[in-house]
Design an enzyme around this catalytic site. Structure first.
Site, PDB file in Angstrom:
ATOM      1  N   ASP A  68     -16.152 -28.222  19.674  1.00 26.34           N
ATOM      2  CA  ASP A  68     -15.254 -27.137  20.046  1.00 26.34           C
ATOM      3  C   ASP A  68     -15.553 -25.863  19.265  1.00 26.34           C
ATOM      4  O   ASP A  68     -16.360 -25.868  18.332  1.00 26.34           O
ATOM      5  CB  ASP A  68     -13.781 -27.565  19.859  1.00 26.34           C
ATOM      6  CG  ASP A  68     -13.562 -28.412  18.602  1.00 26.34           C
ATOM      7  OD1 ASP A  68     -14.397 -28.346  17.674  1.00 26.34           O
ATOM      8  OD2 ASP A  68     -12.556 -29.125  18.540  1.00 26.34           O
ATOM      9  N   ASN A 137      -1.265 -34.564  15.597  1.00 21.20           N
ATOM     10  CA  ASN A 137      -0.534 -34.747  16.859  1.00 21.20           C
ATOM     11  C   ASN A 137      -1.312 -35.624  17.853  1.00 21.20           C
ATOM     12  O   ASN A 137      -0.956 -35.699  19.020  1.00 21.20           O
ATOM     13  CB  ASN A 137      -0.217 -33.387  17.495  1.00 21.20           C
ATOM     14  CG  ASN A 137      -1.473 -32.610  17.881  1.00 21.20           C
ATOM     15  OD1 ASN A 137      -2.600 -33.077  17.680  1.00 21.20           O
ATOM     16  ND2 ASN A 137      -1.291 -31.420  18.438  1.00 21.20           N
ATOM     17  N   HIS A 139      -4.494 -35.208  18.791  1.00 20.64           N
ATOM     18  CA  HIS A 139      -5.574 -34.575  19.558  1.00 20.64           C
ATOM     19  C   HIS A 139      -6.937 -35.058  19.092  1.00 20.64           C
ATOM     20  O   HIS A 139      -7.111 -35.454  17.944  1.00 20.64           O
ATOM     21  CB  HIS A 139      -5.461 -33.040  19.546  1.00 20.64           C
ATOM     22  CG  HIS A 139      -5.864 -32.353  18.278  1.00 20.64           C
ATOM     23  ND1 HIS A 139      -5.301 -31.158  17.871  1.00 20.64           N
ATOM     24  CD2 HIS A 139      -6.763 -32.645  17.306  1.00 20.64           C
ATOM     25  CE1 HIS A 139      -5.854 -30.780  16.730  1.00 20.64           C
ATOM     26  NE2 HIS A 139      -6.740 -31.663  16.367  1.00 20.64           N
ATOM     27  N   GLU A 144      -5.165 -31.053  23.266  1.00 25.56           N
ATOM     28  CA  GLU A 144      -3.820 -31.204  22.734  1.00 25.56           C
ATOM     29  C   GLU A 144      -3.007 -32.133  23.641  1.00 25.56           C
ATOM     30  O   GLU A 144      -3.419 -32.430  24.764  1.00 25.56           O
ATOM     31  CB  GLU A 144      -3.143 -29.823  22.663  1.00 25.56           C
ATOM     32  CG  GLU A 144      -3.879 -28.798  21.782  1.00 25.56           C
ATOM     33  CD  GLU A 144      -3.685 -29.023  20.278  1.00 25.56           C
ATOM     34  OE1 GLU A 144      -3.540 -30.182  19.851  1.00 25.56           O
ATOM     35  OE2 GLU A 144      -3.685 -28.022  19.537  1.00 25.56           O
TER      36      GLU A 144
HETATM   37  C1  F6R Z   1     -12.639 -30.298  15.019  1.00 23.92           C
HETATM   38  C2  F6R Z   1     -11.827 -31.062  15.935  1.00 23.92           C
HETATM   39  C3  F6R Z   1     -10.447 -31.491  15.601  1.00 23.92           C
HETATM   40  C4  F6R Z   1     -10.324 -32.126  14.228  1.00 23.92           C
HETATM   41  C5  F6R Z   1      -8.877 -32.513  13.944  1.00 23.92           C
HETATM   42  C6  F6R Z   1      -8.705 -33.093  12.566  1.00 23.92           C
HETATM   43  O1  F6R Z   1     -13.904 -30.030  15.593  1.00 23.92           O
HETATM   44  O2  F6R Z   1     -12.291 -31.314  16.980  1.00 23.92           O
HETATM   45  O3  F6R Z   1     -10.016 -32.415  16.559  1.00 23.92           O
HETATM   46  O4  F6R Z   1     -11.150 -33.249  14.159  1.00 23.92           O
HETATM   47  O5  F6R Z   1      -8.060 -31.406  14.090  1.00 23.92           O
HETATM   48  O6  F6R Z   1      -8.958 -32.090  11.626  1.00 23.92           O
HETATM   49  P1  F6R Z   1      -9.098 -32.449  10.098  1.00 23.92           P
HETATM   50  O7  F6R Z   1     -10.268 -33.367  10.000  1.00 23.92           O
HETATM   51  O8  F6R Z   1      -9.355 -31.158   9.403  1.00 23.92           O
HETATM   52  O9  F6R Z   1      -7.832 -33.126   9.696  1.00 23.92           O
END
Ligand code: F6R
Length: 261
Positions: A68, A137, A139, A144
């Site tokens: 992303d 959450n 995702h 989301e």
């Molecule tokens: C990042 C991504 C997100 C993260 C998620 C967890 O490329 O795709 O889904 O993996 O938000 O973020 P952290 O690892 O910082 O808790």
């Protein structure tokens, strides 16, 4: 879904790195990796970097696709995922920058850029191992809650909770972009292997919903229940709300030696 528990984040990273190294070795150094940003995969990248430095792994001929990117950050912004991937993956892991792709969040037409990115992944032959983190959450990537389970790479709006979670990387919470380009759940589902890493108690609710909850768009990561080869590597804190933890640990211990990773 295969569930592996480890004591801490460092051991989670070492285990996940060993799976990725195995995939790359089997592909004769030419695997296609799916890259996540955020804090969860950093110990995995550190463990991979150590293997590369020791001469035990060569990622220079691997292709990679980031999950992303934020929409609207100026080129070169330190928190753009293009820059984060350059700093935390491409350079320390000795990858070829020309083989590492990130969605174009600065494109004049982000929707067209997202669709083109999805096609590029398919044209490259798909992803051999997709590294994933999970949001508090539920995702994965920036899909989301309520995201379609069959979605393709597209523009999405970040929830207030995700923007709050990611505000730690920006000077002010208001600086966190509102939109992103993200691989879809359908796109991620086509990876040949999904490898999700999660650590810390703040992920325990989402991890339990992903593994033991119903398949639900309210927990997008639950789509991994449908994936033919999903491995979840978590530390004891992230495993803290799993009702079946004893059973998963037992399976882990009884894994047959001949079973490929
Ligand atoms: C990042 C991504 C997100 C993260 C998620 C967890 O490329 O795709 O889904 O993996 O938000 O973020 P952290 O690892 O910082 O808790």
């Amino acid at each position: 879904m295969e569930i592996i528990t480890r004591a801490d984040a460092e051991s989670v990273g070492a285990y996940a790195a060993s799976i990725i190294a195995d995939v790359v070795t089997r592909a004769d150094g030419r695997a296609t990796l799916g890259l996540a940003t955020g804090s969860s995969p950093l110990p995995t990248y550190a463990a991979l970097a150590a293997l590369v430095r020791a001469g035990d792994l060569d990622l220079a001929r691997c292709q990679a696709f980031a999950l992303d990117e934020y929409v609207g950050l100026p080129a070169g912004h330190p928190q753009s995922y293009r820059e984060v991937i350059r700093r935390t993956v491409v350079e320390p892991l000795g990858m070829d920058p020309d083989l590492v792709h990130v969605p174009d969040g600065a494109a004049a037409n982000p929707a067209a850029a997202a669709a083109a990115y999805d096609r590029t992944i398919a044209e490259a032959g798909g992803i051999d191992v997709q590294i994933l983190g999970i949001g508090s959450n539920g995702h994965i990537a920036f899909n989301e809650p309520t995201s379609s389970m069959t979605s393709r790479t597209r523009v999405k709006t970040l929830t207030a909770r995700t923007r709050r979670d990611n505000a730690r990387y920006f000077d002010s919470p208001d600086d966190v972009p509102v939109h992103c380009i993200t691989q879809g759940l359908g796109t991620i589902g086509e990876s040949r292997r999904a490898l999700l890493v999660a650590t810390g108690a703040n992920k325990a609710t989402a991890v339990a919903a992903m593994i033991e909850g119903p398949l639900s768009a309210m927990c997008p990561a639950s789509v991994l229940q449908l994936h033919p080869h999903a491995t979840v590597v978590i530390d004891d804190e992230a495993a803290g709300q799993l009702a079946g933890i004893e059973h998963y640990r037992d399976i882990q211990l009884r894994r047959p030696e001949w079973q490929p990773r």
